[in-house]
Design a protein around this motif. Structure first.
Motif, PDB file in Angstrom:
ATOM      1  N   GLU A 143       0.829  -1.193   0.000  1.00  0.00           N
ATOM      2  CA  GLU A 143       0.000   0.000   0.000  1.00  0.00           C
ATOM      3  C   GLU A 143       0.867   1.248   0.000  1.00  0.00           C
ATOM      4  OE1 GLU A 143      -0.852   0.322   4.770  1.00  0.00           O
ATOM      5  OE2 GLU A 143      -1.981  -1.120   3.565  1.00  0.00           O
ATOM      6  N   SER A 163       2.313   4.659   1.083  1.00  0.00           N
ATOM      7  CA  SER A 163       2.457   5.250   2.409  1.00  0.00           C
ATOM      8  C   SER A 163       2.203   6.744   2.363  1.00  0.00           C
ATOM      9  CB  SER A 163       3.875   4.985   2.962  1.00  0.00           C
ATOM     10  OG  SER A 163       4.065   5.664   4.184  1.00  0.00           O
ATOM     11  N   LYS A 170      -7.736   1.350   5.438  1.00  0.00           N
ATOM     12  CA  LYS A 170      -6.431   1.264   6.098  1.00  0.00           C
ATOM     13  C   LYS A 170      -6.595   1.199   7.619  1.00  0.00           C
ATOM     14  CE  LYS A 170      -3.009   3.776   4.500  1.00  0.00           C
ATOM     15  NZ  LYS A 170      -2.096   4.904   4.244  1.00  0.00           N
ATOM     16  N   LYS A 212      -8.022  -2.175   8.586  1.00  0.00           N
ATOM     17  CA  LYS A 212      -6.978  -3.197   8.491  1.00  0.00           C
ATOM     18  C   LYS A 212      -6.070  -3.165   9.714  1.00  0.00           C
ATOM     19  CE  LYS A 212      -2.938  -4.588   5.801  1.00  0.00           C
ATOM     20  NZ  LYS A 212      -2.119  -4.349   4.580  1.00  0.00           N
ATOM     21  N   ARG A 213      -5.725  -1.963  10.185  1.00  0.00           N
ATOM     22  CA  ARG A 213      -4.861  -1.862  11.361  1.00  0.00           C
ATOM     23  C   ARG A 213      -5.559  -2.449  12.588  1.00  0.00           C
ATOM     24  NH1 ARG A 213      -2.152  -0.626   7.631  1.00  0.00           N
ATOM     25  NH2 ARG A 213      -0.608   1.033   7.512  1.00  0.00           N
ATOM     26  N   SER A 252      -3.327   4.645  11.611  1.00  0.00           N
ATOM     27  CA  SER A 252      -3.394   4.415  10.167  1.00  0.00           C
ATOM     28  C   SER A 252      -2.016   4.271   9.530  1.00  0.00           C
ATOM     29  CB  SER A 252      -4.153   5.557   9.486  1.00  0.00           C
ATOM     30  OG  SER A 252      -3.462   6.773   9.638  1.00  0.00           O
ATOM     31  N   ARG A 290       3.203   0.266  11.466  1.00  0.00           N
ATOM     32  CA  ARG A 290       3.297  -1.105  10.997  1.00  0.00           C
ATOM     33  C   ARG A 290       4.144  -1.958  11.935  1.00  0.00           C
ATOM     34  NH1 ARG A 290       1.141  -2.311   6.244  1.00  0.00           N
ATOM     35  NH2 ARG A 290       0.901  -4.172   7.503  1.00  0.00           N
TER      36      ARG A 290
END
Length: 311
Positions: free
Chosen positions: A4, A6, A58, A61-62, A155, A158
């Motif tokens: 994705e 950034s 996003k 997903k997190r 968001s 990682r």
């Protein structure tokens, strides 16, 4: 899934794509499952009239990632996340990083994210006193700015999990006295429980003897597993057994080429970069009058401090 684009506003290191892929595979997250789960979450949120309508994939997903790809845990965490914003306005309203009172608080004590990840891909963050003048110390604003930093990461972050260091150097009886049980209780319930991040350890350094009772009280609010991962270090050599020197600045016996003052400015710049985002988030809270179920996740939060996400 792992490629994705950034839009990261914090100058932090994130794991390389192959590591992110491995972290996701370890919890059973695939392209196919992610697409289906995000669709399910969107449909579920539409059917929950008390929740704001969130379609940022996003962010969803997190939440799935931090909840180890469990749909039910993700639903609960999303409910908690938006519920605490309504129940804790002192932390989640008026979050302008240029507000003079908040700026003074940040220059007094602040939550600084360290740019480099640990070998396990954890993010280390440090709470540090920068100005020992007790008259400038406001624990509510301190926790508010720390939660702002964590919120921005939802968001963008990682990492695998978070490690928090509490540096109590310069702490006095005045600082300790201001951290009352209601304030600590509200922070744990509204902050750690409401945020999606996982926590793999708490480390306390430079603690004065007067802080012993405060540390014991704070540990009593934690689940046993995390309480056992709360360490008080009497020297930096002990800290280095858990966190490599290359992660830490010189103030903690490390070799990372930035001082804590520089790291404070680094993190603060990230908050300023998110200024418009904070404004947009202001009204994203639950409307408890529209909640269909009698069950309120906040009731569970207030009744127990046992729901903190840990590895």
């Amino acid at each position: 899934m792992t490629n994705e684009t950034s839009s990261q506003l914090f100058p932090y290191e994130n794991p390389p794509p192959e590591v992110i892929k491995k972290l996701e595979e370890d919890i059973g997250m695939t392209e196919e499952s992610l697409k289906e789960d995000i669709k399910t979450l969107k449909e579920w949120m539409v059917k929950q009239p008390h929740l704001p309508n969130i379609d940022d994939e996003k962010v969803l997903k997190r939440f799935l990632y931090y909840c180890k790809n469990s749909l039910e845990k993700t639903k609960m965490k999303l409910d908690n996340y938006y519920s605490v914003r309504g129940s804790s306005p002192e932390y989640f309203n008026n979050r302008d990083p240029l507000d003079p009172e908040l700026v003074e608080s940040i220059n007094t004590m602040f939550f600084c994210g360290l740019p480099k990840l640990t070998p396990e891909h954890d993010r280390v963050c440090i709470f540090k006193i920068f100005d020992t003048d007790v008259s400038k110390y406001n624990p509510t604003l301190l926790f508010k700015s720390g939660l702002m930093a964590l919120d921005c990461h939802v968001s963008e972050e990682r990492c695998r999990s978070h490690i928090l260091i509490y540096d109590m150097q310069g702490g006095s009886i005045g600082h300790v006295a201001s951290l009352t049980i209601p304030i600590i209780k509200k922070f744990f319930s509204s902050g750690l429980v409401g945020m999606p991040q996982r926590y793999s350890g708490f480390h306390i350094v430079n603690a004065p003897s007067i802080a012993e009772s405060l540390i014991s009280m704070a540990k009593s609010f934690l689940k046993d597993k995390l309480s056992k991962r709360t360490y008080v270090h009497h020297d930096m050599t002990s800290l280095h057994k858990f966190i490599p020197k290359e992660i830490l600045p010189a103030e903690y016996g490390g070799t990372f080429p930035m001082t804590m003052n520089e790291l404070k400015e680094n993190t603060y710049a990230g908050l300023v970069a998110h200024r418009e985002w904070f404004k947009q988030q202001e009204n994203l809270v639950t409307d408890e009058k529209k909640r269909l179920s009698k069950f309120n996740s906040l009731d569970q939060i207030e009744g127990s401090f046992r729901k903190i996400n840990i590895d």
